[in-house]
Enzyme design. Structure first.
Site, PDB file in Angstrom:
ATOM      1  N   LYS A  13       0.828  -1.209   0.000  1.00  0.00           N
ATOM      2  CA  LYS A  13       0.000   0.000   0.000  1.00  0.00           C
ATOM      3  C   LYS A  13       0.866   1.265   0.000  1.00  0.00           C
ATOM      4  O   LYS A  13       0.627   2.175  -0.775  1.00  0.00           O
ATOM      5  CB  LYS A  13      -0.910   0.046   1.243  1.00  0.00           C
ATOM      6  CG  LYS A  13      -1.897  -1.083   1.350  1.00  0.00           C
ATOM      7  CD  LYS A  13      -2.871  -0.852   2.498  1.00  0.00           C
ATOM      8  CE  LYS A  13      -2.235  -0.952   3.888  1.00  0.00           C
ATOM      9  NZ  LYS A  13      -1.796  -2.308   4.270  1.00  0.00           N
ATOM     10  N   ARG A  88     -10.172   1.602   8.395  1.00  0.00           N
ATOM     11  CA  ARG A  88      -9.823   0.239   8.787  1.00  0.00           C
ATOM     12  C   ARG A  88     -11.052  -0.563   9.208  1.00  0.00           C
ATOM     13  O   ARG A  88     -10.937  -1.743   9.473  1.00  0.00           O
ATOM     14  CB  ARG A  88      -8.886   0.236  10.001  1.00  0.00           C
ATOM     15  CG  ARG A  88      -7.475   0.701   9.725  1.00  0.00           C
ATOM     16  CD  ARG A  88      -6.654  -0.407   9.127  1.00  0.00           C
ATOM     17  NE  ARG A  88      -5.440  -0.769   9.809  1.00  0.00           N
ATOM     18  CZ  ARG A  88      -4.245  -0.205   9.629  1.00  0.00           C
ATOM     19  NH1 ARG A  88      -4.094   0.806   8.837  1.00  0.00           N
ATOM     20  NH2 ARG A  88      -3.189  -0.678  10.261  1.00  0.00           N
ATOM     21  N   ARG A 127      10.508  -6.208   6.327  1.00  0.00           N
ATOM     22  CA  ARG A 127      10.358  -4.783   6.018  1.00  0.00           C
ATOM     23  C   ARG A 127      11.258  -3.901   6.883  1.00  0.00           C
ATOM     24  O   ARG A 127      11.470  -4.157   8.067  1.00  0.00           O
ATOM     25  CB  ARG A 127       8.904  -4.388   6.260  1.00  0.00           C
ATOM     26  CG  ARG A 127       8.652  -2.898   6.164  1.00  0.00           C
ATOM     27  CD  ARG A 127       7.233  -2.583   5.909  1.00  0.00           C
ATOM     28  NE  ARG A 127       6.341  -2.982   6.980  1.00  0.00           N
ATOM     29  CZ  ARG A 127       5.010  -2.941   6.863  1.00  0.00           C
ATOM     30  NH1 ARG A 127       4.455  -2.570   5.730  1.00  0.00           N
ATOM     31  NH2 ARG A 127       4.260  -3.307   7.865  1.00  0.00           N
ATOM     32  N   ARG A 159      10.332  -1.844  11.906  1.00  0.00           N
ATOM     33  CA  ARG A 159       9.266  -1.267  12.726  1.00  0.00           C
ATOM     34  C   ARG A 159       9.076  -2.117  13.964  1.00  0.00           C
ATOM     35  O   ARG A 159       9.086  -3.339  13.884  1.00  0.00           O
ATOM     36  CB  ARG A 159       7.957  -1.257  11.933  1.00  0.00           C
ATOM     37  CG  ARG A 159       7.798  -0.034  11.097  1.00  0.00           C
ATOM     38  CD  ARG A 159       6.633  -0.136  10.166  1.00  0.00           C
ATOM     39  NE  ARG A 159       5.375  -0.526  10.796  1.00  0.00           N
ATOM     40  CZ  ARG A 159       4.202  -0.488  10.175  1.00  0.00           C
ATOM     41  NH1 ARG A 159       4.144  -0.067   8.923  1.00  0.00           N
ATOM     42  NH2 ARG A 159       3.106  -0.848  10.780  1.00  0.00           N
ATOM     43  N   ARG A 170      -2.350  -8.175  13.589  1.00  0.00           N
ATOM     44  CA  ARG A 170      -2.830  -7.140  12.660  1.00  0.00           C
ATOM     45  C   ARG A 170      -3.542  -7.772  11.469  1.00  0.00           C
ATOM     46  O   ARG A 170      -4.527  -7.229  10.966  1.00  0.00           O
ATOM     47  CB  ARG A 170      -1.657  -6.258  12.215  1.00  0.00           C
ATOM     48  CG  ARG A 170      -1.254  -5.270  13.325  1.00  0.00           C
ATOM     49  CD  ARG A 170       0.196  -4.848  13.266  1.00  0.00           C
ATOM     50  NE  ARG A 170       0.557  -4.194  12.044  1.00  0.00           N
ATOM     51  CZ  ARG A 170       1.789  -4.218  11.520  1.00  0.00           C
ATOM     52  NH1 ARG A 170       2.753  -4.902  12.115  1.00  0.00           N
ATOM     53  NH2 ARG A 170       2.036  -3.585  10.413  1.00  0.00           N
TER      54      ARG A 170
HETATM   55  P1  AMP Z   1       0.059   0.692   9.532  1.00  0.00           P
HETATM   56  O1  AMP Z   1       1.315   1.467   9.327  1.00  0.00           O
HETATM   57  O2  AMP Z   1      -1.040   1.124   8.594  1.00  0.00           O
HETATM   58  O3  AMP Z   1       0.294  -0.797   9.518  1.00  0.00           O
HETATM   59  O4  AMP Z   1      -0.452   1.063  10.991  1.00  0.00           O
HETATM   60  C1  AMP Z   1       0.319   0.783  12.152  1.00  0.00           C
HETATM   61  C2  AMP Z   1      -0.561   0.833  13.385  1.00  0.00           C
HETATM   62  O5  AMP Z   1      -1.134   2.147  13.521  1.00  0.00           O
HETATM   63  C3  AMP Z   1      -1.771  -0.096  13.345  1.00  0.00           C
HETATM   64  O6  AMP Z   1      -1.429  -1.416  13.762  1.00  0.00           O
HETATM   65  C4  AMP Z   1      -2.711   0.607  14.325  1.00  0.00           C
HETATM   66  O7  AMP Z   1      -2.293   0.414  15.657  1.00  0.00           O
HETATM   67  C5  AMP Z   1      -2.464   2.066  13.986  1.00  0.00           C
HETATM   68  N1  AMP Z   1      -3.364   2.539  12.904  1.00  0.00           N
HETATM   69  C6  AMP Z   1      -3.003   2.951  11.663  1.00  0.00           C
HETATM   70  N2  AMP Z   1      -4.080   3.326  10.942  1.00  0.00           N
HETATM   71  C7  AMP Z   1      -5.151   3.162  11.751  1.00  0.00           C
HETATM   72  C8  AMP Z   1      -6.547   3.351  11.600  1.00  0.00           C
HETATM   73  N3  AMP Z   1      -7.072   3.796  10.448  1.00  0.00           N
HETATM   74  N4  AMP Z   1      -7.356   3.078  12.667  1.00  0.00           N
HETATM   75  C9  AMP Z   1      -6.846   2.649  13.824  1.00  0.00           C
HETATM   76  N5  AMP Z   1      -5.547   2.402  14.034  1.00  0.00           N
HETATM   77  C10 AMP Z   1      -4.691   2.657  13.011  1.00  0.00           C
END
Ligand code: AMP
Length: 211
Positions: A13, A88, A127, A159, A170
């Site tokens: 993404k 999400r 990653r 990360r 996740r």
């Molecule tokens: P990502 O980088 O998109 O994988 O997001 C990393 C973490 O940020 C996720 O595991 C959530 O804890 C939080 N997060 C990111 N986007 C959202 C969202 N739209 N709603 C809730 N939590 C989010």
């Protein structure tokens, strides 16, 4: 162009959002990057979201929608944006719809990039990301110089939420809460689904053709 990108962890993404942002001259807005940045700054938002992000759980909807709403009001987002990692779940999708309506705007497309679970795990566990600008790399595709970001010179690291247990958590959340949004956007005639298993360049070609 106003676009949301959905897909499981490691679908690409962020990479595709960067390509699209370059092509259309609009900002790439990733809620995950915004939260990680806030955590590093140690500001109020960072303190509020830290425990959720580190455990791989979703940050509460109300807070997330507020953060997105404020970001979409910034000048650089006036003529379009790419939202990566938001919405999400259904509550967030509805929140976005309300937000768009209140601004007299419409979402153009919901792009879903699909990859099977084994690809998702392999890509996510290898990653590496720039802790300054969020650019992504992989242990098999590192930056040119010793884990220094090609784009901004920041430090490239794993990360902290990319451990196997957290990634599995996740992914579970993705299947339970995010995947049903495919139906939501299909019913609204907005869905574009693309297979994300090919090379980044090929996936990008498919997306542009689909848009
Ligand atoms: P990502 O980088 O998109 O994988 O997001 C990393 C973490 O940020 C996720 O595991 C959530 O804890 C939080 N997060 C990111 N986007 C959202 C969202 N739209 N709603 C809730 N939590 C989010």
């Amino acid at each position: 162009m106003r676009l949301v990108i959905l897909g499981p962890q490691g679908a690409g993404k962020g990479t595709q959002a960067e390509y699209l942002a370059d092509k259309y001259g609009i900002p790439h807005i990733a809620t995950g990057d915004m939260f990680r940045w806030a955590i590093r700054q140690g500001d109020e938002l960072g303190r509020a979201v830290k425990d959720y992000v580190e455990a791989g759980r979703l940050v509460p909807d109300e807070l997330t929608i507020r953060v997105v709403s404020e970001r979409l009001d910034a000048d650089d987002a006036a003529s379009g944006w790419i939202l990566d990692g938001f919405p999400r779940n259904l509550a967030q999708a509805e929140g976005l719809e309300r937000l768009m309506r209140s601004k007299g705007r419409e979402l153009d497309r919901a792009l879903v990039i699909d990859v099977p679970e084994d690809v998702s795990l392999r890509r996510t566990l290898g990653r590496r990301v720039c802790e300054n600008c969020g650019a992504t790399y992989h242990e098999d595709r590192p930056p040119r110089n010793d884990w220094v970001c090609d784009r901004c010179g920041g430090r490239v690291v794993a990360r902290s939420d990319d451990s196997e247990a957290t990634v599995r958590e996740r992914l579970r959340t993705y299947h339970e809460q995010t995947e049903p949004l495919k139906d939501y956007y299909r019913e609204r005639g907005r869905l574009l689904e693309v297979d994300g298993t090919a090379s980044p360049e090929e996936v990008f070609e498919r997306i542009v053709a689909g848009l």
